[in-house]
Scaffold this active site. Structure first.
Site, mmCIF file in Angstrom:
data_model
loop_
_atom_site.group_PDB
_atom_site.id
_atom_site.type_symbol
_atom_site.label_atom_id
_atom_site.label_comp_id
_atom_site.label_asym_id
_atom_site.label_seq_id
_atom_site.Cartn_x
_atom_site.Cartn_y
_atom_site.Cartn_z
ATOM 1 N N CYS A 114 1.074 -1.343 0.277
ATOM 2 C CA CYS A 114 -0.172 0.177 0.250
ATOM 3 C C CYS A 114 1.612 1.365 -0.304
ATOM 4 C CB CYS A 114 -1.185 0.222 1.393
ATOM 5 S SG CYS A 114 -2.099 1.385 0.962
ATOM 6 N N CYS A 167 -0.387 3.866 1.918
ATOM 7 C CA CYS A 167 0.007 4.070 3.588
ATOM 8 C C CYS A 167 1.033 4.356 3.918
ATOM 9 C CB CYS A 167 -0.873 2.545 3.977
ATOM 10 S SG CYS A 167 -1.675 1.740 3.371
ATOM 11 N N ASP A 168 2.188 3.065 2.904
ATOM 12 C CA ASP A 168 3.442 3.828 2.884
ATOM 13 C C ASP A 168 4.145 4.382 2.384
ATOM 14 O OD1 ASP A 168 2.857 1.999 5.255
ATOM 15 O OD2 ASP A 168 3.230 -0.193 4.106
#
Ligand code: NDP
Length: 321
Positions: free
Chosen positions: A148, A151-152
């Protein structure tokens, strides 16, 4: 998925009874909820662990009708959820871990030890990201390997990252990562990308993004919990190469979330729920499936939403309205 076995018929467990139980909170589940709520039938929607489904991982959605400019997946899902709540959909933040379709009303047990009894079920549990499943992957999951970018990605400011895959997801991840990273290398196992032409044009023109074709990842290399690079192999000439990389984002497709249904309903060889042609009916009377959990072919939010509507209409008709 965690194996949680709840004891059935425990008097201390919360019990929910409804005409329709919707399992899943992606575009399919919420749309099924919106349609079910307007029929006067009672229903609950159990959201699952990742409320909003896969779309919350999408940065730019520009192909969902109704939005003249691109919208983030999170914003889109929040809007659909709000619409569902405004129409009276009862959303329960819990995860169904076990179903029993041999009893009627159908019985579904949850991670939080709730039991749901419903006359009809709509399964909209979607699909989850696939992993490469090669040696050393497990070691660096969360320590340099992610599925992701939203997300990261931020952790890779001015770093060198790789994206594995050649579909729309991979290219979308690459474009997003290019906002932070110093360089983004797309690693694709074939000589041409699967993603649509528009996405391909965008990455071609991007100065930070390059593509390595015909290569597979053989090994993740690092020290302790720090990923340092990957060993790749050219599938045409078997030549191996180690490239220095700080982070790897895997975007190689998805698998349906149907583990909790095994043995209860007909699935195809890849685990997708089998439905009748042009219908959301499964092999169990009164149990319907919609969205990506039954769709290995299109996997689009708008199609999932449409099939959510279909499932709710079919469930309502089946219940007798
Ligand atoms: P896809 O199935 O389209 O692509 C998966 C990619 O990963 C393919 O290029 C495939 O290679 C590669 N791959 C699969 N398994 C492996 C493996 N073991 N090792 C290496 N590479 C592998 O999945 P996506 O998630 O990209 O997209 C799913 C659907 O969602 C598509 O219909 C897509 O168009 C859509 N989508 C739309 C978006 C949008 O419109 N904004 C955004 C994201 C997705 P190969 O090509 O060789 O099979």
């Amino acid at each position: 998925m965690p194996t949680v076995h709840v004891t059935k018929y425990n008097k201390d467990m919360a019990q929910y009874q409804s005409d329709i139980l919707i399992i899943g909170s992606g575009p399919a589940g919420y749309t099924a909820g919106i349609y079910a709520s307007r029929t006067g039938k009672t229903s609950f929607l159990v959201s699952g662990e990742e409320e909003g489904g896969q779309l919350i991982l999408s940065n730019d959605v520009e192909n969902f009708p109704g939005f003249e400019d691109a919208i983030t997946g999170t914003d889109l899902m929040n809007k659909i959820k709000k619409q569902a709540l405004n129409l009276g959909v009862k959303i329960i933040n819990d995860k169904i871990v076990e179903v029993d379709f041999s009893h009627y009303p159908f019985e579904c047990s949850s991670q939080n030890h709730n039991v749901f009894y419903a006359k009809s079920i709509i399964i909209a549990t979607g699909a989850s990201a696939k992993w490469l499943e090669i040696e050393t992957e497990e070691q660096y999951k969360g320590y340099g390997i992610s599925v992701c970018a939203t997300c990261d990605g931020f952790f890779y400011k001015n770093k060198d990252v790789a994206v594995i895959g050649g579909g729309n997801s991979a290219l979308e991840e690459a474009l997003y990562l290019a906002n932070f990273a110093r360089s983004v290398t797309i690693i694709h196992r074939r000589e041409s990308l699967r993603a649509d032409k528009r996405a391909q044009e965008k990455i071609k023109q991007h100065p930070k993004i390059s593509v390595k074709y015909d290569v597979t990842v053989e090994k993740f290399i690092g020290e302790d919990k720090n990923l340092k690079g990957i060993k790749i192999k050219n599938v045409k000439n078997d030549k191996e190469e180690i490239i220095k990389i700080d982070g790897v984002f895997i975007a190689i497709g998805h698998k349906p979330n149907t583990e909790f249904l095994r043995g209860e309903i007909n699935l195809d060889k890849d685990g997708y729920i089998i439905t009748q042609p042009n219908s959301c009916k499964t092999n169990i009377e009164g149990v319907f499936a919609c969205g990506d959990v039954k769709d290995p072919k299109f996997r689009q939010a708008v199609i999932a939403a449409g099939s959510g509507a279909m499932a709710a209409i079919e469930a309502t008709r089946w219940l007798g309205q």
